[in-house]
Design a protein around this motif. Sequence first.
Motif, PDB file in Angstrom:
ATOM      1  N   LEU A 112       0.670  -1.372   0.068  1.00 24.81           N
ATOM      2  CA  LEU A 112       0.123  -0.099   0.118  1.00 24.81           C
ATOM      3  C   LEU A 112       0.957   1.333  -0.067  1.00 24.81           C
ATOM      4  O   LEU A 112       0.425   2.340  -0.618  1.00 24.81           O
ATOM      5  CB  LEU A 112      -0.926  -0.057   1.307  1.00 24.81           C
ATOM      6  N   ARG A 113       2.004   1.400   0.545  1.00 25.11           N
ATOM      7  CA  ARG A 113       3.043   2.071   0.438  1.00 25.11           C
ATOM      8  C   ARG A 113       4.397   1.751   0.155  1.00 25.11           C
ATOM      9  O   ARG A 113       4.656   0.496   0.315  1.00 25.11           O
ATOM     10  CB  ARG A 113       3.148   2.892   1.918  1.00 25.11           C
ATOM     11  N   GLU A 114       5.058   2.428  -0.412  1.00 22.90           N
ATOM     12  CA  GLU A 114       6.665   1.975  -0.793  1.00 22.90           C
ATOM     13  C   GLU A 114       7.340   2.073   0.360  1.00 22.90           C
ATOM     14  O   GLU A 114       7.495   2.945   1.192  1.00 22.90           O
ATOM     15  CB  GLU A 114       7.065   2.603  -1.867  1.00 22.90           C
ATOM     16  N   THR A 115       8.416   1.205   0.615  1.00 19.17           N
ATOM     17  CA  THR A 115       9.335   1.432   1.561  1.00 19.17           C
ATOM     18  C   THR A 115      10.595   2.371   1.243  1.00 19.17           C
ATOM     19  O   THR A 115      10.478   2.454  -0.147  1.00 19.17           O
ATOM     20  CB  THR A 115      10.017   0.140   2.008  1.00 19.17           C
ATOM     21  N   SER A 116      10.981   3.197   2.231  1.00 22.63           N
ATOM     22  CA  SER A 116      12.053   3.911   1.966  1.00 22.63           C
ATOM     23  C   SER A 116      13.344   3.192   1.188  1.00 22.63           C
ATOM     24  O   SER A 116      13.723   2.118   1.597  1.00 22.63           O
ATOM     25  CB  SER A 116      12.686   4.785   3.159  1.00 22.63           C
ATOM     26  N   PRO A 117      13.928   3.736   0.340  1.00 23.01           N
ATOM     27  CA  PRO A 117      15.152   3.297  -0.255  1.00 23.01           C
ATOM     28  C   PRO A 117      16.291   3.031   0.690  1.00 23.01           C
ATOM     29  O   PRO A 117      17.364   2.439   0.310  1.00 23.01           O
ATOM     30  CB  PRO A 117      15.290   4.208  -1.647  1.00 23.01           C
ATOM     31  N   TYR A 118      16.242   3.927   1.595  1.00 21.98           N
ATOM     32  CA  TYR A 118      17.064   3.767   2.737  1.00 21.98           C
ATOM     33  C   TYR A 118      16.919   2.927   3.755  1.00 21.98           C
ATOM     34  O   TYR A 118      17.732   3.075   4.799  1.00 21.98           O
ATOM     35  CB  TYR A 118      17.391   5.479   3.195  1.00 21.98           C
ATOM     36  N   ALA A 119      15.798   2.464   3.983  1.00 21.82           N
ATOM     37  CA  ALA A 119      15.455   1.345   4.863  1.00 21.82           C
ATOM     38  C   ALA A 119      16.462   0.271   4.829  1.00 21.82           C
ATOM     39  O   ALA A 119      16.529  -0.457   3.820  1.00 21.82           O
ATOM     40  CB  ALA A 119      14.110   0.955   4.912  1.00 21.82           C
ATOM     41  N   SER A 120      17.082  -0.291   5.957  1.00 27.49           N
ATOM     42  CA  SER A 120      17.814  -1.448   6.145  1.00 27.49           C
ATOM     43  C   SER A 120      17.141  -2.652   6.109  1.00 27.49           C
ATOM     44  O   SER A 120      15.843  -2.691   6.664  1.00 27.49           O
ATOM     45  CB  SER A 120      18.769  -1.180   7.396  1.00 27.49           C
ATOM     46  N   GLN A 121      17.497  -3.400   5.739  1.00 25.65           N
ATOM     47  CA  GLN A 121      16.855  -4.809   5.590  1.00 25.65           C
ATOM     48  C   GLN A 121      16.477  -5.490   7.083  1.00 25.65           C
ATOM     49  O   GLN A 121      15.820  -6.058   7.098  1.00 25.65           O
ATOM     50  CB  GLN A 121      17.509  -5.736   4.655  1.00 25.65           C
ATOM     51  N   ALA A 122      17.715  -5.183   7.948  1.00 28.31           N
ATOM     52  CA  ALA A 122      17.638  -5.776   9.266  1.00 28.31           C
ATOM     53  C   ALA A 122      16.355  -5.251  10.137  1.00 28.31           C
ATOM     54  O   ALA A 122      15.661  -5.997  10.750  1.00 28.31           O
ATOM     55  CB  ALA A 122      18.893  -5.552   9.964  1.00 28.31           C
ATOM     56  N   PHE A 123      16.124  -3.802   9.925  1.00 31.00           N
ATOM     57  CA  PHE A 123      15.019  -3.106  10.562  1.00 31.00           C
ATOM     58  C   PHE A 123      13.750  -3.615  10.005  1.00 31.00           C
ATOM     59  O   PHE A 123      12.928  -3.849  10.728  1.00 31.00           O
ATOM     60  CB  PHE A 123      15.190  -1.531  10.170  1.00 31.00           C
ATOM     61  N   GLN A 124      13.895  -3.699   8.647  1.00 30.54           N
ATOM     62  CA  GLN A 124      12.518  -4.209   7.931  1.00 30.54           C
ATOM     63  C   GLN A 124      12.014  -5.713   8.390  1.00 30.54           C
ATOM     64  O   GLN A 124      10.955  -5.869   8.541  1.00 30.54           O
ATOM     65  CB  GLN A 124      12.599  -4.317   6.469  1.00 30.54           C
ATOM     66  N   ARG A 125      12.881  -6.447   8.544  1.00 32.65           N
ATOM     67  CA  ARG A 125      12.788  -7.880   9.017  1.00 32.65           C
ATOM     68  C   ARG A 125      12.264  -7.882  10.468  1.00 32.65           C
ATOM     69  O   ARG A 125      11.273  -8.275  10.839  1.00 32.65           O
ATOM     70  CB  ARG A 125      14.142  -8.878   9.095  1.00 32.65           C
ATOM     71  N   TYR A 126      13.102  -7.223  11.414  1.00 32.33           N
ATOM     72  CA  TYR A 126      12.479  -7.140  12.838  1.00 32.33           C
ATOM     73  C   TYR A 126      11.399  -6.336  13.018  1.00 32.33           C
ATOM     74  O   TYR A 126      10.542  -6.473  13.698  1.00 32.33           O
ATOM     75  CB  TYR A 126      13.738  -6.526  13.660  1.00 32.33           C
ATOM     76  N   ASP A 127      11.029  -5.402  12.238  1.00 29.20           N
ATOM     77  CA  ASP A 127       9.829  -4.638  12.231  1.00 29.20           C
ATOM     78  C   ASP A 127       8.682  -5.494  11.837  1.00 29.20           C
ATOM     79  O   ASP A 127       7.605  -5.429  12.896  1.00 29.20           O
ATOM     80  CB  ASP A 127       9.907  -3.353  11.235  1.00 29.20           C
ATOM     81  N   ALA A 128       8.936  -6.208  10.928  1.00 28.02           N
ATOM     82  CA  ALA A 128       7.505  -7.078  10.573  1.00 28.02           C
ATOM     83  C   ALA A 128       7.513  -8.346  11.668  1.00 28.02           C
ATOM     84  O   ALA A 128       6.334  -8.640  11.590  1.00 28.02           O
ATOM     85  CB  ALA A 128       7.990  -7.728   8.951  1.00 28.02           C
TER      86      ALA A 128
END
Length: 151
Positions: A112-128
């Motif tokens: 529904l929204r695009e992730t930031s191109p600056y978002a780290s993969q580690a954060f995205q994983r732990y966030d989810a």
Amino acid sequence: MRLARTIGKTLFVVLSLIALLHVYWGFGGLWPTDNVRELIDLVIGDTRFEQMPPIWMTLIVACLIAAAGWVALEKSGVTSFFPKRLISLATWCLILVFALRGLSTYAFVSGLRETSPYASQAFQRYDAILYAPLCLLIAAGFLFLATRKTR
């Protein structure tokens, strides 16, 4: 009433631990990583950051999180220092804040929204798998307290 007190105390403990973790980070702690770069990637999630936020900013966040824990104690009837209306308003605000924080992650995941191109993969994983579900559980706990007569 007993369940409300248990939920209030649980929210208080969880939020207090999160607040203490922020205090630890504010004073330079690196857990659960080994260096600042990994910590930034894990807890801030923006690869443009070169250093952790200043101590005063981290301590303000810690105080706000701790205050949320206190609201849980107040709303569950464990303590009673503040006016009921103030605590009710704070409870509904916290429901909104934690629900939006938790749901925003899944807006990114669902496309529904695009992730930031600056978002780290580690954060995205732990966030989810950790941060967002925890925020939704906290919101649910406050929602339970808000809809029960506890004080």
